[in-house]
Design a protein around this motif. Structure first.
Motif, PDB file in Angstrom:
ATOM      1  N   PRO A  64       0.798  -1.234   0.000  1.00  0.00           N
ATOM      2  CA  PRO A  64       0.000   0.000   0.000  1.00  0.00           C
ATOM      3  C   PRO A  64       0.825   1.276   0.000  1.00  0.00           C
ATOM      4  N   CYS A  65       2.125   1.161   0.283  1.00  0.00           N
ATOM      5  CA  CYS A  65       2.959   2.357   0.392  1.00  0.00           C
ATOM      6  C   CYS A  65       4.423   1.962   0.307  1.00  0.00           C
ATOM      7  N   HIS A  66       5.256   2.864  -0.214  1.00  0.00           N
ATOM      8  CA  HIS A  66       6.696   2.582  -0.234  1.00  0.00           C
ATOM      9  C   HIS A  66       7.272   2.501   1.172  1.00  0.00           C
ATOM     10  N   GLY A  67       6.545   3.078   2.143  1.00  0.00           N
ATOM     11  CA  GLY A  67       7.005   3.009   3.529  1.00  0.00           C
ATOM     12  C   GLY A  67       6.989   1.602   4.098  1.00  0.00           C
ATOM     13  N   ILE A  68       6.302   0.678   3.423  1.00  0.00           N
ATOM     14  CA  ILE A  68       6.212  -0.709   3.892  1.00  0.00           C
ATOM     15  C   ILE A  68       7.442  -1.519   3.470  1.00  0.00           C
ATOM     16  N   PHE A  69       8.178  -1.050   2.448  1.00  0.00           N
ATOM     17  CA  PHE A  69       9.232  -1.858   1.841  1.00  0.00           C
ATOM     18  C   PHE A  69      10.215  -2.438   2.855  1.00  0.00           C
ATOM     19  N   ASN A  70      10.539  -1.685   3.880  1.00  0.00           N
ATOM     20  CA  ASN A  70      11.522  -2.150   4.860  1.00  0.00           C
ATOM     21  C   ASN A  70      10.932  -2.342   6.256  1.00  0.00           C
ATOM     22  N   GLU A  71       9.601  -2.476   6.310  1.00  0.00           N
ATOM     23  CA  GLU A  71       8.933  -2.768   7.583  1.00  0.00           C
ATOM     24  C   GLU A  71       8.710  -4.279   7.669  1.00  0.00           C
ATOM     25  N   SER A  72       9.734  -5.004   8.084  1.00  0.00           N
ATOM     26  CA  SER A  72       9.720  -6.472   8.025  1.00  0.00           C
ATOM     27  C   SER A  72       8.618  -7.104   8.869  1.00  0.00           C
ATOM     28  N   THR A  73       8.188  -6.434   9.939  1.00  0.00           N
ATOM     29  CA  THR A  73       7.190  -7.040  10.827  1.00  0.00           C
ATOM     30  C   THR A  73       5.788  -7.054  10.229  1.00  0.00           C
ATOM     31  N   ILE A  74       5.522  -6.175   9.271  1.00  0.00           N
ATOM     32  CA  ILE A  74       4.164  -6.092   8.714  1.00  0.00           C
ATOM     33  C   ILE A  74       4.128  -6.271   7.198  1.00  0.00           C
ATOM     34  N   LYS A  75       5.291  -6.340   6.561  1.00  0.00           N
ATOM     35  CA  LYS A  75       5.365  -6.318   5.104  1.00  0.00           C
ATOM     36  C   LYS A  75       4.551  -7.434   4.449  1.00  0.00           C
ATOM     37  N   ASP A  76       4.770  -8.674   4.870  1.00  0.00           N
ATOM     38  CA  ASP A  76       4.100  -9.806   4.227  1.00  0.00           C
ATOM     39  C   ASP A  76       2.583  -9.728   4.369  1.00  0.00           C
ATOM     40  N   SER A  77       2.110  -9.277   5.520  1.00  0.00           N
ATOM     41  CA  SER A  77       0.663  -9.238   5.768  1.00  0.00           C
ATOM     42  C   SER A  77      -0.038  -8.147   4.977  1.00  0.00           C
ATOM     43  N   LEU A  78       0.734  -7.167   4.464  1.00  0.00           N
ATOM     44  CA  LEU A  78       0.137  -6.039   3.751  1.00  0.00           C
ATOM     45  C   LEU A  78       0.366  -6.086   2.234  1.00  0.00           C
ATOM     46  N   LYS A  79       0.858  -7.179   1.743  1.00  0.00           N
ATOM     47  CA  LYS A  79       1.072  -7.311   0.300  1.00  0.00           C
ATOM     48  C   LYS A  79      -0.252  -7.165  -0.446  1.00  0.00           C
ATOM     49  N   VAL A  80      -0.267  -6.315  -1.462  1.00  0.00           N
ATOM     50  CA  VAL A  80      -1.480  -6.030  -2.237  1.00  0.00           C
ATOM     51  C   VAL A  80      -1.607  -6.949  -3.442  1.00  0.00           C
ATOM     52  N   SER A  81      -0.501  -7.111  -4.186  1.00  0.00           N
ATOM     53  CA  SER A  81      -0.546  -7.912  -5.410  1.00  0.00           C
ATOM     54  C   SER A  81       0.875  -8.144  -5.902  1.00  0.00           C
ATOM     55  N   SER A  82       0.995  -8.635  -7.125  1.00  0.00           N
ATOM     56  CA  SER A  82       2.300  -8.859  -7.745  1.00  0.00           C
ATOM     57  C   SER A  82       2.170  -8.711  -9.254  1.00  0.00           C
ATOM     58  N   ILE A  83       3.209  -8.191  -9.885  1.00  0.00           N
ATOM     59  CA  ILE A  83       3.167  -8.040 -11.340  1.00  0.00           C
ATOM     60  C   ILE A  83       3.283  -9.383 -12.054  1.00  0.00           C
ATOM     61  N   ASP A  84       3.575 -10.455 -11.311  1.00  0.00           N
ATOM     62  CA  ASP A  84       3.649 -11.787 -11.911  1.00  0.00           C
ATOM     63  C   ASP A  84       2.287 -12.454 -12.045  1.00  0.00           C
ATOM     64  N   LEU A  85       1.261 -11.831 -11.467  1.00  0.00           N
ATOM     65  CA  LEU A  85      -0.089 -12.389 -11.554  1.00  0.00           C
ATOM     66  C   LEU A  85      -0.734 -12.027 -12.895  1.00  0.00           C
ATOM     67  N   PRO A  86      -1.753 -12.770 -13.313  1.00  0.00           N
ATOM     68  CA  PRO A  86      -2.469 -12.420 -14.553  1.00  0.00           C
ATOM     69  C   PRO A  86      -3.034 -11.009 -14.475  1.00  0.00           C
ATOM     70  N   ASN A  87      -3.187 -10.372 -15.624  1.00  0.00           N
ATOM     71  CA  ASN A  87      -3.638  -8.971 -15.677  1.00  0.00           C
ATOM     72  C   ASN A  87      -4.960  -8.736 -14.958  1.00  0.00           C
ATOM     73  N   ASP A  88      -5.932  -9.636 -15.177  1.00  0.00           N
ATOM     74  CA  ASP A  88      -7.239  -9.421 -14.565  1.00  0.00           C
ATOM     75  C   ASP A  88      -7.182  -9.572 -13.043  1.00  0.00           C
ATOM     76  N   VAL A  89      -6.321 -10.458 -12.564  1.00  0.00           N
ATOM     77  CA  VAL A  89      -6.152 -10.631 -11.117  1.00  0.00           C
ATOM     78  C   VAL A  89      -5.477  -9.391 -10.529  1.00  0.00           C
ATOM     79  N   PHE A  90      -4.471  -8.884 -11.236  1.00  0.00           N
ATOM     80  CA  PHE A  90      -3.757  -7.674 -10.802  1.00  0.00           C
ATOM     81  C   PHE A  90      -4.736  -6.495 -10.678  1.00  0.00           C
TER      82      PHE A  90
END
Length: 389
Positions: A286-312
């Protein structure tokens, strides 16, 4: 979808969707309050393959009816590290979307090591606009000569202020769109007046209106004792008194203060709501501020560019409405607070929150009581200042 958003759509004032792309983990400076982790074994650039996938996703969004019904286009924001370190990567996106009427660019930059090539690229875009805004706007981090070299050192451990300032004047000379964004740590509050007066001098030389409005260093997670807080308030009062007459003079002509802390601003960051950060590996948060927040980073993942376009796309829309709804849940203490000025960093608040649910963590704006006290003190001073007008 709330009523306000429907009105915005009907008026054709749709918000651009912001993607902050981590172009590189490398940087030419080592600022004390940077959120980047420079202790990593290897500091990487975003790969060409990842950029290719990002372009594929952006193309899909820009020509998708569901996305464009909700957003006015894309604002591609170059983040780092220092984005200009990966100039080739920046150029790939600039050249690809140069002529697209629904895409604008923004760059967070330390403004330190600017080659002729960088100035030429920025100059090339200087006459382009998207609506009433520049096609490419650069934000230069410059704190003011009194404090800049305390916190923004180069790799040799030396100050960077004079070089950054020189580049600011060159940007202005070339008529390249830019803004200046200062930051200040609590240890430098005694330098507020000096920085304020420097910004006033720069404004005259640049022939450009400058508001000195430093962001307080959130990343330090301030937790002052009562005695420390009282001492800080004394320092702030002294600094405010030094600049009061100049602030009043400016206000009488412009109906705004040229010290930003005295202007009403209780803005809430729209991280997650029409705003995402794309990491080096292509994951979205949700924010670039999450990039190095290891305690919450995984739980706040929104999506990935490796997913299909419609899923993204679906992930983007779900995230937007999820965070928009969450941001409506402002604590009563904040709603009823008298102060006019309070800036809240959701990712920082969330990372240190002891509350249980995501919603309560993301809007846990009162978990840094020292900052709340400082904002209230600023509010009290503004009340006194307004009585003098």
């Amino acid at each position: 979808m709330n009523y306000f958003f429907e009105i915005i759509k009907k008026l054709g004032l749709l918000r651009m969707y912001n993607f902050d792309i981590n172009m590189t983990e490398q940087c030419s400076l080592r600022c004390t309050y940077c959120i980047e982790n420079f202790k990593k074994p290897t500091l990487k650039n975003i790969s060409d393959l990842t950029l290719k996938k990002i372009i594929e996703k952006f193309d899909y969004l820009l020509y998708n009816k569901d996305f464009m019904q909700n957003f006015g286009g894309l604002r591609i924001c170059f983040w780092g590290g220092e984005p200009t370190v990966n100039l080739n990567g920046v150029l790939k996106l600039l050249n690809y979307y140069k002529w697209h009427p629904k895409v604008s660019f923004f760059m967070y930059s330390n403004g330190y090591h600017y080659s002729d090539a960088i100035f030429e690229i920025l100059k090339e875009f200087s006459d382009f606009t998207v609506g009433d805004s520049p096609k490419f706007l650069t934000q230069i981090s410059y704190d003011g000569i009194a404090s800049h070299d305390v916190d923004r050192l180069n790799l040799a451990g030396k100050g960077s202020a004079l070089k950054v300032k020189e580049n600011i004047f060159k940007l202005n000379e070339l008529k390249i769109p830019f803004i200046i964004h200062p930051t200040i740590a609590a240890k430098n509050f005694d330098k507020i007046a000096d920085n304020y007066f420097e910004f006033k001098r720069m404004s005259k030389v640049l022939n450009k209106p400058l508001i000195y409005s430093p962001t307080i260093d959130y990343m330090s997670h301030y937790n002052f004792t009562k005695s420390e807080l009282n001492e800080i308030k004394k320092i702030l009062k002294n600094q405010f008194i030094k600049i009061a007459s100049q602030m009043i003079e400016f206000y009488k002509t412009n109906k705004i203060f040229d010290f930003g802390w005295m202007n009403p601003n209780k803005a809430i960051c729209h991280a997650g709501d029409s705003y995402s950060g794309i990491e080096i590996d292509g994951n979205l948060y949700p924010c670039h501020g999450i990039f190095n927040e290891s305690t919450i980073k995984d739980s706040l993942k929104v999506s990935s560019i490796d997913l299909p376009n419609d899923v993204f796309l679906n992930d983007i829309l779900k995230s937007t409405f999820k965070y928009r709804k969450t941001l409506e849940q402002i604590p009563d203490e904040c709603k009823n607070c008298f102060t006019h000025y309070c800036l809240k960093c959701n990712s920082t608040k969330c990372s240190i929150s002891e509350k249980e649910t995501f919603e309560s963590k993301w809007t846990d704006y009162t978990n840094q009581p020292s900052l709340c006290e400082l904002y209230k003190f600023i509010g009290i001073f503004r009340i006194s200042l307004m009585k003098l007008l």
